[in-house]
Design a protein around this motif. Structure first.
Motif, short mmCIF file in Angstrom:
data_model
loop_
_atom_site.label_atom_id
_atom_site.label_comp_id
_atom_site.label_asym_id
_atom_site.label_seq_id
_atom_site.Cartn_x
_atom_site.Cartn_y
_atom_site.Cartn_z
N ARG A 137 0.83 -1.21 0.00
CA ARG A 137 0.00 0.00 0.00
C ARG A 137 0.86 1.26 0.00
N GLY A 138 2.05 1.16 0.58
CA GLY A 138 2.93 2.32 0.62
C GLY A 138 3.53 2.67 -0.72
N ILE A 139 3.88 1.64 -1.51
CA ILE A 139 4.54 1.91 -2.79
C ILE A 139 3.57 2.04 -3.95
N ALA A 140 2.34 1.51 -3.80
CA ALA A 140 1.39 1.49 -4.92
C ALA A 140 1.12 2.86 -5.53
N PRO A 141 0.85 3.90 -4.73
CA PRO A 141 0.54 5.20 -5.34
C PRO A 141 1.69 5.79 -6.16
N HIS A 142 2.90 5.33 -5.93
CA HIS A 142 4.08 5.87 -6.60
C HIS A 142 4.53 5.02 -7.79
N THR A 143 3.91 3.85 -7.97
CA THR A 143 4.36 2.93 -9.02
C THR A 143 3.27 2.53 -10.00
N GLU A 144 2.04 2.44 -9.55
CA GLU A 144 0.96 2.02 -10.45
C GLU A 144 0.74 3.05 -11.55
N GLY A 145 0.71 2.59 -12.79
CA GLY A 145 0.56 3.47 -13.94
C GLY A 145 1.85 4.09 -14.41
N GLN A 146 2.95 3.77 -13.76
CA GLN A 146 4.24 4.35 -14.12
C GLN A 146 5.03 3.40 -15.02
N ARG A 147 5.79 3.99 -15.93
CA ARG A 147 6.64 3.22 -16.85
C ARG A 147 8.02 3.02 -16.23
N VAL A 148 8.52 1.81 -16.34
CA VAL A 148 9.85 1.50 -15.83
C VAL A 148 10.90 2.11 -16.75
N VAL A 149 11.82 2.87 -16.18
CA VAL A 149 12.92 3.46 -16.94
C VAL A 149 14.15 2.56 -16.89
N ALA A 150 14.44 2.01 -15.72
CA ALA A 150 15.65 1.19 -15.59
C ALA A 150 15.56 0.33 -14.33
N LEU A 151 16.27 -0.78 -14.36
CA LEU A 151 16.49 -1.61 -13.18
C LEU A 151 17.98 -1.57 -12.89
N HIS A 152 18.34 -1.12 -11.71
CA HIS A 152 19.74 -1.05 -11.30
C HIS A 152 20.00 -2.13 -10.26
N VAL A 153 20.86 -3.08 -10.57
CA VAL A 153 21.18 -4.18 -9.65
C VAL A 153 22.63 -4.03 -9.21
#
Length: 270
Positions: A12-28
């Motif tokens: 619930r904490g991360i959903a408002p900031h990620t839902e509907g958003q496009r992934v730009v990069a994954l940094h591992v």
């Protein structure tokens, strides 16, 4: 270890900031977590849009058109929402960066967490044999009675088995059994149907209450430490060995069940 309410609060904490958003990069920065972070994700995820954030057991799922990104917090992990470009510290192992200029960061000092993938239409092997969600209608007295029939295993170990029901960890199993008045040592097959019905009700109530209380920490996921308040709810038995029972005043006892400590009241639980 983060329990089901803490994982739900994280979703619930991360959903408002990620839902509907496009992934730009994954940094591992550290691929060797509990399992190796799949190398192809660095190429596969950019351009995909997060459709939904939800939970299965203690796994956080970010649903995308091609499949789901699975995140597990392990023993000590947490997720935090930060501005893209925020410098990483020693235990900040994975960042998922989005088109809104934010990222979610997995911090995991002990590296028992996981970042995995399941293709659309498939179910990851780690999820295939899991029992029902405790807050779902599938977890009812009929189901639990069938799972406990003729079982010599203790009732506490039975409800903590993820093949029976997911997400009922040590804290919430202890609290639900106390509320239901059931001795955690009692063989599952010897618990009456009536008392199993009470236990189902208490498992749902205790978890729902913990999730509700966790909701007050959602602000911590942005600019804070990203960690829900694990012990905000008032606990009756967990971690209170040697203390007086809040209901009857008897001194609480502790036993070991399946390598886990279990605190209970010998007067209130039978």
């Amino acid at each position: 270890m983060p329990e089901l309410p803490e994982v739900e609060t994280t979703c619930r904490g991360i959903a408002p900031h990620t839902e509907g958003q496009r992934v730009v990069a994954l940094h591992v920065r550290q691929p060797q977590l509990r399992w190796l972070v799949p190398e192809q994700l660095v190429r596969q995820l950019p351009g995909q849009v997060v459709c939904r954030v939800h939970r299965r057991a203690k796994y956080i799922l970010l649903a995308m058109p091609q499949g789901d990104l699975l995140i597990h917090l392990g023993m000590s992990g947490s997720l935090r929402v930060l501005p893209a470009g925020t410098p990483a510290l020693k235990h900040d192992h994975v960042d998922l960066e989005f088109s809104n200029g934010q990222l979610i960061r997995l911090t995991d000092p002990r590296r028992f967490g996981a970042v995995l993938w399941q293709d659309a239409g498939s179910v990851h092997p780690l999820l295939q044999t899991l029992g029902p969600e405790p807050l779902s209608e599938a977890f009812d007295v009929d189901y639990l009675a069938n799972c406990c029939k003729d079982r010599k295993q203790s009732i506490k170990q039975r409800i903590m088995d993820n093949h029976v029901v997911v997400g009922v960890g040590n804290i919430y199993a202890s609290e639900a059994l106390f509320a239901a008045g059931i001795d955690p040592r009692r063989a599952a097959g010897l618990v009456s149907r009536r008392r199993l019905g009470k236990l189902v009700v208490e498992v749902k109530r205790v978890l729902s209450y913990a999730i509700e209380r966790g909701g007050t920490t959602l602000r911590d996921f942005v600019g804070g430490d990203g960690k829900p308040g694990y012990f905000q709810q008032e606990l009756y038995v967990y971690g209170r060995k040697g203390s007086p029972c809040r209901c009857c005043g008897s001194i609480l006892k502790e036993v070991r069940l399946g390598q886990r400590s279990s605190v209970f009241c010998a007067e209130c639980q039978s």
